[in-house]
Design a protein around this motif. Structure first.
Motif, PDB file in Angstrom:
ATOM      1  N   ARG A  48      67.434  -6.248   7.126  1.00 16.23           N
ATOM      2  CA  ARG A  48      68.440  -6.164   5.446  1.00 16.23           C
ATOM      3  C   ARG A  48      68.097  -8.127   5.265  1.00 16.23           C
ATOM      4  O   ARG A  48      67.853  -8.574   4.415  1.00 16.23           O
ATOM      5  N   ASP A  49      69.714  -8.114   6.112  1.00 13.74           N
ATOM      6  CA  ASP A  49      69.629  -9.565   5.631  1.00 13.74           C
ATOM      7  C   ASP A  49      68.652 -10.476   5.659  1.00 13.74           C
ATOM      8  O   ASP A  49      68.678 -11.663   5.452  1.00 13.74           O
ATOM      9  N   LEU A  50      68.142 -10.093   7.149  1.00 14.62           N
ATOM     10  CA  LEU A  50      66.974 -11.619   7.906  1.00 14.62           C
ATOM     11  C   LEU A  50      65.930 -11.113   6.992  1.00 14.62           C
ATOM     12  O   LEU A  50      65.467 -11.924   6.597  1.00 14.62           O
ATOM     13  N   THR A  51      65.966 -10.351   5.889  1.00  7.46           N
ATOM     14  CA  THR A  51      64.959 -10.792   5.704  1.00  7.46           C
ATOM     15  C   THR A  51      65.045 -11.629   4.131  1.00  7.46           C
ATOM     16  O   THR A  51      64.514 -11.550   2.778  1.00  7.46           O
ATOM     17  N   GLN A  52      66.442 -11.809   3.369  1.00 13.18           N
ATOM     18  CA  GLN A  52      67.002 -12.711   2.913  1.00 13.18           C
ATOM     19  C   GLN A  52      66.902 -13.936   2.498  1.00 13.18           C
ATOM     20  O   GLN A  52      68.103 -15.112   1.959  1.00 13.18           O
ATOM     21  N   ALA A  53      65.975 -14.411   3.613  1.00 14.75           N
ATOM     22  CA  ALA A  53      65.706 -15.855   3.660  1.00 14.75           C
ATOM     23  C   ALA A  53      64.785 -16.791   2.670  1.00 14.75           C
ATOM     24  O   ALA A  53      64.443 -15.797   2.560  1.00 14.75           O
ATOM     25  N   ASP A  54      65.634 -17.710   2.286  1.00 16.69           N
ATOM     26  CA  ASP A  54      65.223 -18.292   1.656  1.00 16.69           C
ATOM     27  C   ASP A  54      63.715 -18.937   2.121  1.00 16.69           C
ATOM     28  O   ASP A  54      62.892 -19.065   0.763  1.00 16.69           O
ATOM     29  N   SER A  55      63.404 -19.149   2.795  1.00 15.56           N
ATOM     30  CA  SER A  55      61.733 -19.789   3.725  1.00 15.56           C
ATOM     31  C   SER A  55      61.037 -18.094   4.176  1.00 15.56           C
ATOM     32  O   SER A  55      61.814 -18.684   5.535  1.00 15.56           O
ATOM     33  N   PRO A  56      60.212 -18.050   3.731  1.00 12.29           N
ATOM     34  CA  PRO A  56      59.408 -16.607   4.550  1.00 12.29           C
ATOM     35  C   PRO A  56      59.239 -16.625   5.991  1.00 12.29           C
ATOM     36  O   PRO A  56      59.306 -15.829   7.090  1.00 12.29           O
ATOM     37  N   GLU A  57      58.953 -18.400   5.818  1.00 10.28           N
ATOM     38  CA  GLU A  57      58.146 -18.463   7.237  1.00 10.28           C
ATOM     39  C   GLU A  57      58.980 -18.862   8.544  1.00 10.28           C
ATOM     40  O   GLU A  57      58.385 -18.800   9.956  1.00 10.28           O
ATOM     41  N   TYR A 113      60.326  -3.922   3.119  1.00 12.86           N
ATOM     42  CA  TYR A 113      60.834  -5.094   2.832  1.00 12.86           C
ATOM     43  C   TYR A 113      59.191  -5.747   2.936  1.00 12.86           C
ATOM     44  O   TYR A 113      59.493  -7.132   3.100  1.00 12.86           O
ATOM     45  N   GLU A 114      58.205  -5.072   3.268  1.00 12.80           N
ATOM     46  CA  GLU A 114      57.316  -5.685   3.513  1.00 12.80           C
ATOM     47  C   GLU A 114      56.582  -6.597   2.744  1.00 12.80           C
ATOM     48  O   GLU A 114      55.500  -7.873   3.193  1.00 12.80           O
ATOM     49  N   SER A 115      57.026  -6.339   1.690  1.00 14.41           N
ATOM     50  CA  SER A 115      55.609  -7.045   0.667  1.00 14.41           C
ATOM     51  C   SER A 115      56.972  -8.940   0.399  1.00 14.41           C
ATOM     52  O   SER A 115      56.213  -9.502  -0.391  1.00 14.41           O
ATOM     53  N   ARG A 116      57.541  -8.752   0.748  1.00  7.53           N
ATOM     54  CA  ARG A 116      58.314 -10.564   1.125  1.00  7.53           C
ATOM     55  C   ARG A 116      57.425 -11.323   2.338  1.00  7.53           C
ATOM     56  O   ARG A 116      58.324 -12.185   1.851  1.00  7.53           O
ATOM     57  N   HIS A 117      57.399 -10.632   3.402  1.00 11.40           N
ATOM     58  CA  HIS A 117      56.710 -11.436   3.977  1.00 11.40           C
ATOM     59  C   HIS A 117      56.031 -10.506   4.980  1.00 11.40           C
ATOM     60  O   HIS A 117      56.002  -9.952   5.923  1.00 11.40           O
ATOM     61  N   PRO A 118      54.198 -10.413   3.260  1.00  8.87           N
ATOM     62  CA  PRO A 118      53.286  -9.460   3.913  1.00  8.87           C
ATOM     63  C   PRO A 118      52.621 -10.441   5.278  1.00  8.87           C
ATOM     64  O   PRO A 118      51.974  -9.331   6.087  1.00  8.87           O
ATOM     65  N   ASP A 119      52.915 -11.182   6.112  1.00  9.88           N
ATOM     66  CA  ASP A 119      52.203 -11.453   7.242  1.00  9.88           C
ATOM     67  C   ASP A 119      52.680 -11.270   8.555  1.00  9.88           C
ATOM     68  O   ASP A 119      52.671 -11.304   9.790  1.00  9.88           O
TER      69      ASP A 119
END
Length: 371
Positions: free
Chosen positions: A188-197, A256-262
């Motif tokens: 959960r914390d990991l997906t809070q990164a400012d830049s998805p890449e 969390y998928e919608s935040r980092h779809p790739d």
């Protein structure tokens, strides 16, 4: 870093984390969560509850100074090992030409990479202890042993008679539940990164940190065949084998998928397996264990390891017995922070199919993701 710098760096992170958790979960009069260092000359961490369930929650997490020093040293040695390029040819074959060190440093300096791995290890340990506290595992364990269970240690003092039978099953199951809680928090914390890449790179750091922490706590142990729980903790590789697919399940679920779809499950599994593989090979060399069965230190399909299905059947059945009580005792942390086992694993182990919600059932925007 020198010891005082290391403690200061760790304190800055955990002070803020503890402050945030107090504001989120410890909101009733008298509730509080604290953390601190212990000067004990041992590599250890523990969770402690100072009140009964009908009183305000007073919880504490403790890390020994020796733990943070050892993890700091392990990470430095690990990065030096990668920088030596001594196993690059092997990594190239195993990872289909992917340069693991370059993947780790992609967009990050060596110092940033080092700090990320270190914090991943320390925060995973912290969340693991918080998982014990949030679900009041000490109260569950108290029914099966005569010793004080208000303090739950990651590395335990060996008793004259190691736990067996139902008591061992309860201890192992609640350890796996705390691992589950911690991994979900970290993802959960990991997906809070400012830049998805940058998330795939940080995932490298996260799973390297978790794997190094597990190996550090368990020393020379790799996979040890075990059909029934014995002692107080699961074997290290069994813990990693359960966490490895969980990371992919959480990060690729609707949570969390919608935040980092790739960022798909295949990509996630490749990253975590690379991280675990390189750490395992490093650990074999660091501990001079190259003459042992190397396969015992590497992730494989857990279902094909000797005795594991029998062991997991006991764990799953035990969790099914205590889950309702866990849910009634827990202080905080609903779905998805409560341990679940997939229907596929349950079926393979010969356990009843789970009728409760699983991570694979997640839909965007419909889940309580409060830690």
């Amino acid at each position: 870093m020198k010891l005082n710098e290391l403690e200061s760096f760790t304190s800055d992170k955990l002070n803020q984390l503890t402050k945030d958790l107090n504001a989120l979960h410890y909101t009733n009069d008298g509730d509080r969560l604290t953390w601190g260092f212990s000067p004990a000359i041992e590599i250890n961490a523990w969770a402690e509850s100072f009140t009964t369930r009908d009183q305000p929650a007073y919880h504490s997490v403790t890390l020994t100074q020796q733990l943070v020093i050892s993890i700091h040293r392990d990470i430095e040695d690990y990065l030096c090992y990668l920088e030596s390029h001594q196993d690059d040819a092997l990594f190239c074959r195993v990872f289909d030409g992917v340069d693991h060190l370059s993947s780790m440093l992609n967009g990050f300096t060596r110092e940033q990479c080092f700090k990320n791995i270190y914090l991943a290890a320390i925060v995973w340990i912290y969340y693991h202890e918080l998982g014990h506290l949030s679900q009041e595992h000490g109260l569950i364990r108290k029914k099966y042993v005569s010793e004080n269970t208000s303090k739950i240690a990651e590395c335990f003092a060996h008793s004259r008679e190691p736990l067996t039978g139902k008591a061992a099953a309860i201890f192992h199951t609640t350890e796996i539940a705390a691992d589950f809680y911690s991994v979900v928090c970290c993802c959960r914390d990991l997906t809070q990164a400012d830049s998805p890449e940058i998330v795939p790179v940080i995932l490298h750091h996260l799973f390297c940190g978790i794997t190094l922490a597990i190996h550090r706590f368990h020393g020379d142990q790799g996979f040890i065949p075990q059909q029934v729980p014995e002692g107080k903790h699961p074997k290290p590789l069994v813990r990693l084998e359960l966490m490895y697919p969980l990371v992919a399940e959480v990060l690729s679920s609707g949570l969390y998928e919608s935040r980092h779809p790739d960022f798909d499950k295949k990509n996630i599994l490749e990253i975590t397996s690379q991280s675990a593989f390189t750490v395992a090979l490093f650990w074999l060399k660091k501990k001079s264990l190259a003459d042992q069965r190397n396969a015992d230190y590497f992730l494989q399909s857990i279902l094909f390891k000797p005795g594991v299905i029998d062991y997991l059947k006991i764990i799953i059945d035990t969790w099914d017995e205590i889950e309702d009580e866990i849910l009634s005792l827990k202080r905080f942390g609903d779905f998805p922070f409560i341990l679940t086992f997939s229907d596929q694993l349950r079926e393979r182990a010969g356990c009843r199919i789970n009728k409760k919600k699983q991570l694979s059932d997640s839909d965007d925007g419909e889940n309580d993701t409060d830690q």
